[in-house]
Design a protein around this motif. Sequence first.
Motif, PDB file in Angstrom:
ATOM      1  N   ASP A  75       6.693   2.142   3.265  1.00 24.62           N
ATOM      2  CA  ASP A  75       7.656   2.641   2.279  1.00 24.62           C
ATOM      3  C   ASP A  75       8.253   1.493   1.484  1.00 24.62           C
ATOM      4  OD1 ASP A  75       7.317   5.272   3.093  1.00 24.62           O
ATOM      5  OD2 ASP A  75       8.895   5.140   4.618  1.00 24.62           O
ATOM      6  N   GLY A  76       8.091   1.557   0.180  1.00 25.02           N
ATOM      7  CA  GLY A  76       8.793   0.624  -0.697  1.00 25.02           C
ATOM      8  C   GLY A  76       8.123  -0.716  -0.913  1.00 25.02           C
ATOM      9  N   PHE A  77       7.073  -1.052  -0.160  1.00 16.88           N
ATOM     10  CA  PHE A  77       6.396  -2.337  -0.389  1.00 16.88           C
ATOM     11  C   PHE A  77       4.971  -2.260   0.144  1.00 16.88           C
ATOM     12  CE2 PHE A  77       7.996  -2.584   3.894  1.00 16.88           C
ATOM     13  CZ  PHE A  77       7.034  -3.294   4.593  1.00 16.88           C
ATOM     14  N   GLY A  78       4.151  -3.143  -0.370  1.00 21.08           N
ATOM     15  CA  GLY A  78       2.773  -3.208   0.091  1.00 21.08           C
ATOM     16  C   GLY A  78       2.615  -4.232   1.200  1.00 21.08           C
TER      17      GLY A  78
END
Length: 381
Positions: A139-142
Amino acid sequence: MKLLSLFSRRSIANWTRNERLGLSLKLSAYRLRTRLRFSSSESADEFPKPDFDFDCICNDEKTSEEMKRIIGLRKQFGDVDRVKQLYSLLVESGKSQNDDDELLQEALKIPNRCHPRVMELGTEPFVVRYGGRKRPPFDGFGPKQFDEITESSGLLRRNSIGAFVGPRSYYLAGDLAALEDALCQYTLSYLAKRNFKLVSVPDILWPEIVEGCGMNLHGERTQLYGLNVGNRCRSAYLSGTSEMALAGLYVNKVLSESELPVKLAAVSRCFRAEVSRMKEERGIYRVHQFTKVEMFCLTGSETGSDSDDMLETIVSTQEDLFLSLGIHYQLLDMPANELGSPAYRKFDIEAWMPGRKMYGEISSASNCTDYQSRRDRKSVV
């Protein structure tokens, strides 16, 4: 011998992995120097000549045409017609196949046959199944790639080392070095519970056993490192896989049915002259030197399904191991163009690599039927 003084000071069981590896390399070098020192008065053990089934290759037209197609699919350079021509001349002369070095050299270029299923695959691998749970997106970043995380943490070093090591080299430190050792020990313990016998293997090999395993040493792009040992001895090579040394244990051996199957395991450093140039495989994926645990098995004659059954056992063992480590993977049945010369059939396992957003090979298992056994004279009575 200077190494002996080490044993009195500290038990080998308490040595670090690097110390054990260093001792292994020193012993291999010592053995080679010993062979060189006495080469003038004591000849090396003679490697047996191969035992090819020329009747099948040369007198069965269906097999000859099949082998020509297989050579084309594998993009190799064996010449079936040349082998047939030389064998015909040999038969006319009444000599033994061991008397014709040119015939033997040409026959060494002929790859193994292919499993019928392999011939149906075309040029793309077939996904047999998936295993393990694929982690959901973050969630929210790779996710970062392995080398990014480990380099920023000081556990991996690849840069600013070119002055004293070769290209595509690396250092593992701290927890990462301990993790590599732990994975090897975990895998060996796992195999020991499945009746694999652990063997510690040499890293310096003569060319005969390397070629006997199906590795080409004479092309422009050989995968192995040759060693320059001067004019005192024939060439030697750094091992590309412990499979070669394990095969050497049974050169020119006759086994009884009661001794089979033979199940061996080894952990060793592997040396490869070629590496990947693909951007997706940068970092420490596809490098010149790495540590690998090998499974090596010998089964009965090829009149039955012994080797096919053992291949299934090996693949199942690999899958169980990766599932125990929580790895999501895909199992691939590989096409003819992805097989080396010895393989009759090969399965690759590729793990999902979130940072790269791709699957990457982490293991391989091949059934070589009697391809290697004929080249280094293993047989069953």
